[in-house]
Design an enzyme around this catalytic site. Structure first.
Site, PDB file in Angstrom:
ATOM      1  N   HIS A 114       0.630  -1.282  -0.131  1.00  0.00           N
ATOM      2  CA  HIS A 114       0.082   0.016   0.011  1.00  0.00           C
ATOM      3  C   HIS A 114       0.774   1.304  -0.127  1.00  0.00           C
ATOM      4  O   HIS A 114       0.426   2.221  -0.310  1.00  0.00           O
ATOM      5  CB  HIS A 114      -0.990   0.096   1.333  1.00  0.00           C
ATOM      6  CG  HIS A 114      -1.857  -0.999   1.190  1.00  0.00           C
ATOM      7  ND1 HIS A 114      -2.928  -1.440   0.146  1.00  0.00           N
ATOM      8  CD2 HIS A 114      -2.246  -1.890   2.178  1.00  0.00           C
ATOM      9  CE1 HIS A 114      -3.360  -2.335   0.641  1.00  0.00           C
ATOM     10  NE2 HIS A 114      -3.044  -2.821   1.679  1.00  0.00           N
ATOM     11  N   ASP A 151      -2.815 -10.694  -2.229  1.00  0.00           N
ATOM     12  CA  ASP A 151      -3.132 -10.180  -0.823  1.00  0.00           C
ATOM     13  C   ASP A 151      -4.698  -9.587  -1.068  1.00  0.00           C
ATOM     14  O   ASP A 151      -4.907  -9.457  -1.914  1.00  0.00           O
ATOM     15  CB  ASP A 151      -2.465  -8.942  -0.482  1.00  0.00           C
ATOM     16  CG  ASP A 151      -2.643  -8.561   0.871  1.00  0.00           C
ATOM     17  OD1 ASP A 151      -1.892  -8.754   1.912  1.00  0.00           O
ATOM     18  OD2 ASP A 151      -3.834  -7.768   1.199  1.00  0.00           O
ATOM     19  N   HIS A 153      -6.505  -7.305  -0.012  1.00  0.00           N
ATOM     20  CA  HIS A 153      -6.407  -5.998  -0.472  1.00  0.00           C
ATOM     21  C   HIS A 153      -5.935  -5.542  -1.711  1.00  0.00           C
ATOM     22  O   HIS A 153      -4.534  -5.993  -2.007  1.00  0.00           O
ATOM     23  CB  HIS A 153      -5.970  -5.065   0.709  1.00  0.00           C
ATOM     24  CG  HIS A 153      -6.477  -5.374   2.156  1.00  0.00           C
ATOM     25  ND1 HIS A 153      -5.770  -6.098   3.159  1.00  0.00           N
ATOM     26  CD2 HIS A 153      -7.791  -5.221   2.599  1.00  0.00           C
ATOM     27  CE1 HIS A 153      -6.604  -6.313   4.066  1.00  0.00           C
ATOM     28  NE2 HIS A 153      -7.615  -5.758   3.754  1.00  0.00           N
ATOM     29  N   ASP A 236      -4.524 -13.060   3.872  1.00  0.00           N
ATOM     30  CA  ASP A 236      -5.480 -12.253   4.840  1.00  0.00           C
ATOM     31  C   ASP A 236      -6.908 -12.690   4.035  1.00  0.00           C
ATOM     32  O   ASP A 236      -7.858 -12.134   4.506  1.00  0.00           O
ATOM     33  CB  ASP A 236      -5.460 -10.794   4.808  1.00  0.00           C
ATOM     34  CG  ASP A 236      -4.486 -10.087   3.854  1.00  0.00           C
ATOM     35  OD1 ASP A 236      -4.620 -10.798   2.834  1.00  0.00           O
ATOM     36  OD2 ASP A 236      -4.502  -8.979   4.166  1.00  0.00           O
TER      37      ASP A 236
END
Length: 282
Positions: A114, A151, A153, A236
């Protein structure tokens, strides 16, 4: 803080699992401190994707006792040195893959996909994947890198940092509507069409995840065979993970790794994997 999901026990759990695995005897362990990549190499790589002001902010906050960049993203005493070690691990893993000496895995924390050029976010202080890619392409201008990010996200930072890089392809396979936003629409974009977003519905499980991986992500990334296939491997999406709603099992991620290593004809020795998120430690 002690209750934060991004805990040092993440690496303890990963190492414990790997040392107990049936293939443990085939693993060659290398500490970042013992690799050929120096702290100066790490700083040089980070400067390729981050502003000097951002790196000074991380270093300064770490060395002055630590603090928060935002409500989720913290810098602790020692974080600067940890970022250099993590970068060295990703540099080493990527270099091994470029030399056809993989598959190689970089275990580091926190998740960095990120972080943008000038902003720490989503737990991440620096962007390991983008730095490793930029360093490899700087050292080997003729090389090509494909990045698979599973991931849960959307890896906004990697996409932003590499959007102008024609030698890099990036595909994010993530949960619809999750942090940090911006990845809700399935779309191939970037100035050269080198970025592919593949959002999955909330609560998705094995079938949707593996179908998107096999039918869309890998064909896009391997259409022109890269010198390195770099996987931003977040875990995740597990059913037990507290930060998302997807319903994957450890066996599903195992199948995803097998798809990367054994399918589509891409040589496994040119694969590098780096740890991103994943907070269900059991």
């Amino acid at each position: 803080g002690k209750r934060h999901a991004e805990s040092p026990t993440r690496l303890v759990a990963a190492r414990k699992a790997l040392t107990a695995a049936p293939f443990a005897g085939r693993i060659v362990w290398t500490r970042a401190l013992d690799s050929e990549r120096t702290p100066q190499d790490a700083v040089a790589a980070l400067k390729l994707v981050h502003t000097v002001e951002h790196l000074r902010a991380v270093q300064g906050l770490s060395q002055s006792g630590g603090g928060g960049f935002d409500m989720d993203t913290y810098c602790a005493p020692g974080s600067w040195e940890a970022m250099l070690d993590g970068t060295r691990a990703w540099l080493h893993a990527t270099a091994l893959a470029a030399e056809a000496r993989g598959p190689a895995v970089a275990l580091s924390r926190p998740a960095g996909h990120h972080a943008t050029a000038s902003v720490a976010m989503g737990f991440g202080l620096v962007n390991f994947a983008a730095a490793a890619t930029a360093a490899l392409l700087t050292a080997r201008p003729e090389a090509r890198v494909s990045i698979l990010d599973w991931d849960v996200h959307y890896g906004n930072g990697v996409a932003d940092l590499l959007r102008e890089e024609p030698r890099a392809l990036y595909c994010s396979l993530h949960e619809f509507g999750g942090f940090p936003g911006g990845g809700e629409e399935e779309q191939q974009r970037g100035p050269r069409g080198n970025l592919l977003r593949l959002p999955l519905p909330r609560g998705s499980g094995r079938e949707a995840f593996l179908s998107a991986l096999r039918d869309k992500a890998l064909p896009f990334l391997l259409a022109r065979p890269p010198d390195v296939l770099l996987v931003c491997a977040g875990y995740d999406g597990l059913l037990a993970d507290p930060l998302a709603t997807m319903e994957l099992s450890p066996a599903d991620y195992g199948e995803a790794v097998r798809a990367v290593l054994d399918e589509h004809g891409f040589p496994a020795e040119r694969v590098a994997i780096g740890l991103e998120g994943g907070y269900a430690l059991d």
